[in-house]
Design a protein around this motif. Structure first.
Motif, short mmCIF file in Angstrom:
data_model
loop_
_atom_site.label_atom_id
_atom_site.label_comp_id
_atom_site.label_asym_id
_atom_site.label_seq_id
_atom_site.Cartn_x
_atom_site.Cartn_y
_atom_site.Cartn_z
N LEU A 52 -2.04 -6.62 -3.47
CA LEU A 52 -2.74 -5.31 -3.09
C LEU A 52 -2.32 -4.89 -4.04
O LEU A 52 -0.93 -4.44 -2.43
N LEU A 53 -2.17 -3.46 -4.58
CA LEU A 53 -0.82 -2.68 -4.72
C LEU A 53 -1.59 -1.06 -5.11
O LEU A 53 -2.58 -0.78 -6.21
N ALA A 54 -0.86 -0.18 -4.08
CA ALA A 54 -1.75 0.96 -4.32
C ALA A 54 -0.22 2.08 -4.87
O ALA A 54 1.09 1.97 -3.80
N PHE A 55 -0.82 3.28 -5.46
CA PHE A 55 0.09 4.22 -6.10
C PHE A 55 -0.67 4.81 -6.47
O PHE A 55 -1.75 4.90 -6.64
N PHE A 77 0.95 -0.99 -0.51
CA PHE A 77 0.01 -0.31 -0.11
C PHE A 77 1.13 1.53 0.48
O PHE A 77 1.44 1.81 0.82
N TYR A 78 1.25 2.14 -1.14
CA TYR A 78 1.67 3.11 -1.93
C TYR A 78 3.50 2.90 -1.36
O TYR A 78 4.05 3.80 -0.40
N SER A 79 3.18 1.56 -0.66
CA SER A 79 5.06 0.66 -0.70
C SER A 79 6.05 1.18 -1.84
O SER A 79 7.16 0.90 -1.12
N SER A 80 5.50 0.82 -2.98
CA SER A 80 7.17 0.42 -3.62
C SER A 80 7.24 2.13 -5.00
O SER A 80 8.23 2.33 -5.77
N ILE A 81 6.39 2.53 -4.54
CA ILE A 81 6.54 4.12 -4.58
C ILE A 81 7.93 5.03 -4.38
O ILE A 81 8.18 5.67 -5.25
N HIS A 82 8.88 4.50 -3.80
CA HIS A 82 10.28 4.68 -3.50
C HIS A 82 11.36 4.25 -4.25
O HIS A 82 12.60 3.76 -4.46
N THR A 83 10.73 2.84 -4.80
CA THR A 83 11.78 1.90 -5.58
C THR A 83 11.68 1.89 -6.80
O THR A 83 10.75 2.53 -7.57
N PRO A 84 12.84 2.27 -6.99
CA PRO A 84 13.49 2.51 -9.08
C PRO A 84 12.73 1.95 -9.93
O PRO A 84 12.64 0.60 -9.89
N THR A 85 12.58 2.49 -10.99
CA THR A 85 11.84 1.80 -11.27
C THR A 85 12.74 0.20 -12.91
O THR A 85 11.70 -0.52 -12.63
N ASP A 86 13.76 0.87 -12.37
CA ASP A 86 14.10 -0.67 -12.84
C ASP A 86 14.52 -1.60 -11.68
O ASP A 86 14.46 -2.72 -12.59
N ARG A 87 13.96 -1.16 -10.84
CA ARG A 87 14.20 -2.78 -10.02
C ARG A 87 12.42 -3.26 -9.96
O ARG A 87 11.94 -4.16 -9.02
#
Length: 222
Positions: free
Chosen positions: A147-150, A118-128
């Motif tokens: 469940l993926l939120a962004f 839940f809004y936790s992938s928003i700091h992962t660089p796109t290539d990761r």
């Protein structure tokens, strides 16, 4: 050590350690004013069921973890930030919270019935992102749900000195179509896609909010 000397993971951890108490106070009752988010979390809980374990990855102060637990899920939270986890444990003493990285989970293959990001992938660089979604798939049992939120969009948003703290961090926005494609490559099938417009009453919202529910393939899909 300056922010420039930190790794990307250390930068995220340092940022949230610095703002944990302020963040938790500001967003403490946020879900109470978000009926769509509550409905999505409730639907997700029904899809997952109560038999297996669910991980709330990047749980922050544990508000989503606690809400899922109130719906009957066997859920635990994981976060990089020790300060965020201290808040989560203080406010939810009956729940389990662990420190760790989403990109390197200490969880056996196929162990989980559900993963919440839940809004936790928003700091992962796109290539990761491919590696991140592969890790989600690894820990999920076949047929398990993610469940993926962004925030939806293209341009990142940079926060400088939030709450007057001497830290900064980029918040990366993504296109739902691109995220769906990456999930498919990692072994997921999309179950639902919801996008809502930004709420004008929420000063921190400037872009649409996206919510994807995806099912881990069982190996029989073609």
């Amino acid at each position: 050590m300056t922010e420039d000397a930190l790794t990307p993971t250390e930068t995220v951890q340092h940022f949230y350690d610095a703002i944990a108490e302020d963040y938790a106070h500001l967003f403490r009752d946020e879900l109470a004013a978000m009926p769509l988010e509550r409905a999505i979390l409730t639907a997700y809980a029904e899809l997952v069921g109560r038999d297996g374990e669910v991980a709330d990855l990047g749980c922050g102060p544990g508000r989503v973890t606690a809400y899922l637990a109130s719906l009957g899920l066997k859920v635990f939270g994981l976060d990089l930030s020790a300060a965020m986890l201290a808040v989560a444990r203080r406010e939810n003493p009956a729940l389990r919270f662990e420190q760790g990285s989403m990109l390197d989970l200490d969880i056996p293959d196929g162990h989980l019935a559900g993963v919440v990001s839940f809004y936790s992938s928003i700091h992962t660089p796109t290539d990761r992102l491919p590696a991140l979604f592969e890790e989600y798939a690894r820990v999920l049992a076949p047929g398990g749900h993610l469940l993926l939120a962004f925030q939806a969009g293209d341009a990142p948003r940079r926060l400088d000195q939030p709450f007057g703290r001497p830290v900064s961090l980029d918040f990366l926005r993504r296109r739902p179509e691109h995220m769906t494609d990456l999930l498919a490559e990692a072994g997921f099938t999309l179950h639902s896609r919801t996008v809502r417009e930004p709420d004008p009453e929420r000063a921190t919202e400037t872009t649409p909010q996206a919510f994807l529910i995806a099912r881990r393939n069982t190996g029989t899909e073609h």
